[in-house]
Scaffold this motif. Structure first.
Motif, PDB file in Angstrom:
ATOM      1  N   PRO A 199      -2.451  -2.214  -1.513  1.00 11.61           N
ATOM      2  CA  PRO A 199      -2.953  -2.480  -0.163  1.00 11.61           C
ATOM      3  C   PRO A 199      -3.518  -1.250   0.554  1.00 11.61           C
ATOM      4  CG  PRO A 199      -0.620  -2.153  -0.074  1.00 11.61           C
ATOM      5  CD  PRO A 199      -1.008  -1.966  -1.512  1.00 11.61           C
ATOM      6  N   LEU A 200      -3.633  -0.137  -0.182  1.00 10.74           N
ATOM      7  CA  LEU A 200      -4.193   1.073   0.423  1.00 10.74           C
ATOM      8  C   LEU A 200      -5.677   0.844   0.710  1.00 10.74           C
ATOM      9  CD1 LEU A 200      -3.042   3.931   0.955  1.00 10.74           C
ATOM     10  CD2 LEU A 200      -4.010   4.621  -1.236  1.00 10.74           C
ATOM     11  N   PHE A 259      -2.985   2.441   5.531  1.00 14.39           N
ATOM     12  CA  PHE A 259      -2.335   1.172   5.193  1.00 14.39           C
ATOM     13  C   PHE A 259      -2.511   0.212   6.359  1.00 14.39           C
ATOM     14  CE2 PHE A 259       0.734   3.398   2.225  1.00 14.39           C
ATOM     15  CZ  PHE A 259       0.393   2.645   1.109  1.00 14.39           C
ATOM     16  N   PRO A 260      -2.733  -1.071   6.073  1.00 15.90           N
ATOM     17  CA  PRO A 260      -2.564  -2.044   7.158  1.00 15.90           C
ATOM     18  C   PRO A 260      -1.156  -1.822   7.725  1.00 15.90           C
ATOM     19  CG  PRO A 260      -3.468  -3.108   5.226  1.00 15.90           C
ATOM     20  CD  PRO A 260      -3.073  -1.710   4.804  1.00 15.90           C
ATOM     21  N   LEU A 302       1.254  -3.388   9.058  1.00 13.03           N
ATOM     22  CA  LEU A 302       2.421  -4.211   8.725  1.00 13.03           C
ATOM     23  C   LEU A 302       2.932  -3.929   7.314  1.00 13.03           C
ATOM     24  CD1 LEU A 302       1.534  -7.671  10.327  1.00 13.03           C
ATOM     25  CD2 LEU A 302       2.915  -5.810  11.264  1.00 13.03           C
ATOM     26  N   VAL A 303       2.096  -3.309   6.496  1.00 15.68           N
ATOM     27  CA  VAL A 303       2.555  -2.915   5.168  1.00 15.68           C
ATOM     28  C   VAL A 303       3.589  -1.799   5.295  1.00 15.68           C
ATOM     29  CG1 VAL A 303       1.836  -1.755   3.040  1.00 15.68           C
ATOM     30  CG2 VAL A 303       0.475  -3.654   3.953  1.00 15.68           C
ATOM     31  N   VAL A 304       3.384  -0.931   6.282  1.00 16.79           N
ATOM     32  CA  VAL A 304       4.311   0.186   6.492  1.00 16.79           C
ATOM     33  C   VAL A 304       5.560  -0.287   7.236  1.00 16.79           C
ATOM     34  CG1 VAL A 304       4.561   2.516   7.430  1.00 16.79           C
ATOM     35  CG2 VAL A 304       2.328   1.746   6.598  1.00 16.79           C
ATOM     36  N   ARG A 324       6.782  -4.039   8.724  1.00 15.80           N
ATOM     37  CA  ARG A 324       6.391  -5.438   8.962  1.00 15.80           C
ATOM     38  C   ARG A 324       6.833  -5.955  10.323  1.00 15.80           C
ATOM     39  NH1 ARG A 324       7.871  -9.692   5.010  1.00 15.80           N
ATOM     40  NH2 ARG A 324       7.641  -8.161   3.358  1.00 15.80           N
ATOM     41  N   LEU A 367      -2.944   5.721   9.557  1.00 16.20           N
ATOM     42  CA  LEU A 367      -3.498   6.779   8.711  1.00 16.20           C
ATOM     43  C   LEU A 367      -2.379   7.433   7.921  1.00 16.20           C
ATOM     44  CD1 LEU A 367      -6.145   8.544  10.993  1.00 16.20           C
ATOM     45  CD2 LEU A 367      -6.450   6.645   9.384  1.00 16.20           C
ATOM     46  N   VAL A 368      -2.666   7.721   6.667  1.00 14.51           N
ATOM     47  CA  VAL A 368      -1.666   8.295   5.758  1.00 14.51           C
ATOM     48  C   VAL A 368      -1.969   9.773   5.537  1.00 14.51           C
ATOM     49  CG1 VAL A 368      -0.815   8.231   3.378  1.00 14.51           C
ATOM     50  CG2 VAL A 368      -1.237   6.093   4.609  1.00 14.51           C
ATOM     51  N   THR A 416       3.305  10.384   4.527  1.00 13.02           N
ATOM     52  CA  THR A 416       3.730   9.828   5.805  1.00 13.02           C
ATOM     53  C   THR A 416       2.592   9.018   6.417  1.00 13.02           C
ATOM     54  OG1 THR A 416       3.018  11.800   7.028  1.00 13.02           O
ATOM     55  CG2 THR A 416       5.305  11.738   6.295  1.00 13.02           C
ATOM     56  N   ASN A 454       1.005   7.520  10.183  1.00  8.66           N
ATOM     57  CA  ASN A 454       1.033   7.758  11.628  1.00  8.66           C
ATOM     58  C   ASN A 454       1.145   6.421  12.363  1.00  8.66           C
ATOM     59  OD1 ASN A 454       0.654   8.458  14.271  1.00  8.66           O
ATOM     60  ND2 ASN A 454      -1.134   9.750  13.906  1.00  8.66           N
ATOM     61  N   VAL A 485       6.578   7.016   4.210  1.00 11.64           N
ATOM     62  CA  VAL A 485       6.205   5.823   3.457  1.00 11.64           C
ATOM     63  C   VAL A 485       7.155   5.745   2.270  1.00 11.64           C
ATOM     64  CG1 VAL A 485       4.374   4.674   2.187  1.00 11.64           C
ATOM     65  CG2 VAL A 485       3.810   6.097   4.161  1.00 11.64           C
ATOM     66  N   GLU A 486       7.999   4.731   2.305  1.00  8.53           N
ATOM     67  CA  GLU A 486       9.034   4.652   1.282  1.00  8.53           C
ATOM     68  C   GLU A 486       8.466   4.177  -0.042  1.00  8.53           C
ATOM     69  OE1 GLU A 486      12.336   2.262   2.775  1.00  8.53           O
ATOM     70  OE2 GLU A 486      11.551   2.702   4.769  1.00  8.53           O
ATOM     71  N   GLN A 540      -2.349  15.668  13.326  1.00  9.77           N
ATOM     72  CA  GLN A 540      -2.029  14.723  12.263  1.00  9.77           C
ATOM     73  C   GLN A 540      -3.310  14.241  11.577  1.00  9.77           C
ATOM     74  OE1 GLN A 540       1.213  14.505  11.678  1.00  9.77           O
ATOM     75  NE2 GLN A 540       0.695  13.431   9.802  1.00  9.77           N
ATOM     76  N   ALA A 599      -4.303  14.524   7.744  1.00 11.21           N
ATOM     77  CA  ALA A 599      -4.654  13.320   6.984  1.00 11.21           C
ATOM     78  C   ALA A 599      -6.020  13.486   6.321  1.00 11.21           C
ATOM     79  CB  ALA A 599      -4.650  12.094   7.898  1.00 11.21           C
ATOM     80  N   SER A 658       4.079   1.514  -3.055  1.00  7.78           N
ATOM     81  CA  SER A 658       4.943   1.680  -1.890  1.00  7.78           C
ATOM     82  C   SER A 658       5.597   0.378  -1.485  1.00  7.78           C
ATOM     83  CB  SER A 658       4.149   2.233  -0.713  1.00  7.78           C
ATOM     84  OG  SER A 658       3.867   3.574  -0.935  1.00  7.78           O
ATOM     85  N   SER A 659       6.611   0.548  -0.660  1.00  8.99           N
ATOM     86  CA  SER A 659       7.504  -0.565  -0.392  1.00  8.99           C
ATOM     87  C   SER A 659       6.875  -1.678   0.424  1.00  8.99           C
ATOM     88  CB  SER A 659       8.694  -0.036   0.371  1.00  8.99           C
ATOM     89  OG  SER A 659       8.252   0.356   1.641  1.00  8.99           O
ATOM     90  N   LYS A 660       7.539  -2.795   0.417  1.00  8.10           N
ATOM     91  CA  LYS A 660       7.255  -3.903   1.323  1.00  8.10           C
ATOM     92  C   LYS A 660       5.797  -4.322   1.245  1.00  8.10           C
ATOM     93  CE  LYS A 660      10.470  -1.472   4.160  1.00  8.10           C
ATOM     94  NZ  LYS A 660      10.338  -0.329   5.025  1.00  8.10           N
ATOM     95  N   ILE A 661       5.205  -4.130   0.079  1.00  6.10           N
ATOM     96  CA  ILE A 661       3.819  -4.501  -0.073  1.00  6.10           C
ATOM     97  C   ILE A 661       3.706  -6.009  -0.032  1.00  6.10           C
ATOM     98  CG2 ILE A 661       1.846  -4.498  -1.627  1.00  6.10           C
ATOM     99  CD1 ILE A 661       2.812  -1.791  -0.316  1.00  6.10           C
ATOM    100  N   ASP A 662       2.884  -6.463   0.848  1.00  6.51           N
ATOM    101  CA  ASP A 662       2.639  -7.890   0.937  1.00  6.51           C
ATOM    102  C   ASP A 662       1.219  -8.036   1.447  1.00  6.51           C
ATOM    103  OD1 ASP A 662       2.426 -10.522   1.477  1.00  6.51           O
ATOM    104  OD2 ASP A 662       4.354 -10.702   2.495  1.00  6.51           O
ATOM    105  N   LEU A 713      -0.006  -9.634   4.640  1.00  6.39           N
ATOM    106  CA  LEU A 713       0.232  -9.014   5.947  1.00  6.39           C
ATOM    107  C   LEU A 713      -0.988  -8.242   6.393  1.00  6.39           C
ATOM    108  CD1 LEU A 713       3.835  -7.681   5.408  1.00  6.39           C
ATOM    109  CD2 LEU A 713       3.146  -9.682   6.699  1.00  6.39           C
ATOM    110  N   ARG A 714      -2.020  -8.911   6.764  1.00  8.80           N
ATOM    111  CA  ARG A 714      -3.240  -8.210   7.138  1.00  8.80           C
ATOM    112  C   ARG A 714      -3.514  -8.400   8.606  1.00  8.80           C
ATOM    113  NH1 ARG A 714      -6.669  -5.480   3.273  1.00  8.80           N
ATOM    114  NH2 ARG A 714      -5.010  -4.834   1.931  1.00  8.80           N
TER     115      ARG A 714
END
Lengths: 153, 84
Positions: free
Chosen positions: A45-46, A62-63, A65-67, A69, A102-103, A112, A114, A144-145, B53, B57, B76-80, B83-84
């Protein structure tokens, strides 16, 4: 289609709808007023926010909600006005706006995102800005886990 | 950090030519007036943080490091993607 010279992918053909105007630029990049949103299935989803005037400037995002939800928008009345959005309510993600975090990649450290200053894109007008939150609810360096622990493969 | 208590209408002086006045205090926040020389930059701290920042970036990584980071980010986690 629009041919765009990108930082990471050479020349790419982009749909004109993927271009967003940033009338105020971005903080520290005030002269960059046009970006193209690059979404490649292999990097989902990047996504990438590539400057149209400076090929060497491309943000990873990232959108939001991906980071997180549960993320709740808090766009200021001024920013809502600048985006031609209803100042009386927060815009709806996915319907009114696309919101990106922004990553930042750091050598040897975890990436990380923002969450304090998300990029808000009006899907109707194709205008965008970086909406700096006035509260202190979210970090500008949200870790970002990695999912490797949760989804061993 | 020096901590001072000021009421609306009261001021602070920093050095010889910067004055900070508390104009009003409401539950939504304090309204601050700043008198400073034109060449003194006055910024909301969040804006400064955002500038820094964004610079970080934009810097990114190059070559193998970049592709390595990309791979990690994709997983990375919680990828769905819904969720757009």
């Amino acid at each position: 289609m629009l041919s765009v010279l990108t930082k990471y992918f050479g020349n790419l053909s982009c749909r004109p709808e993927a271009v967003f105007e940033f009338p105020a630029g971005l903080p520290a990049f005030e002269d960059e007023k046009r970006f193209v949103l690059i979404e490649l299935p292999e990097n989902s989803p990047l996504v990438f926010l590539q400057s149209l005037t400076r090929p060497t400037l491309c943000f990873l995002a990232f959108p939001i909600l991906v980071v997180d939800r549960e993320y709740k928008l808090a766009v200021s009345v001024e920013d809502l006005g600048a985006l031609d959005l209803d100042p009386g309510r927060q815009p709806e993600l996915g319907r009114d706006v696309l919101v990106l975090a922004l990553v930042s990649l750091h050598d040897g450290f975890s990436p990380t995102a923002n969450l304090m200053a998300p990029i808000v894109l009006n899907l109707k007008t194709r205008h965008g800005l970086q909406a700096i939150r006035q509260d202190r609810v979210y970090s500008h360096q949200h870790l970002v886990e990695s999912s490797s622990r949760e989804f061993p493969c | 950090m020096l901590v001072l208590r000021r009421r609306a209408g009261e001021s602070l002086l920093i050095g010889d030519d910067v004055e900070i006045e508390v104009l009003a205090i409401t539950p939504q926040g304090a309204k601050i007036g700043i008198r400073a020389p034109r060449e003194t930059a006055v910024l909301r701290k969040e804006l400064k943080i955002t500038q820094q920042q964004n610079e970080a970036a934009a810097h990114g990584l190059t070559g193998a490091d970049f592709h390595d980071a990309l791979k990690k980010l994709r997983s990375s986690s919680k990828i769905d993607s819904s969720l757009r």
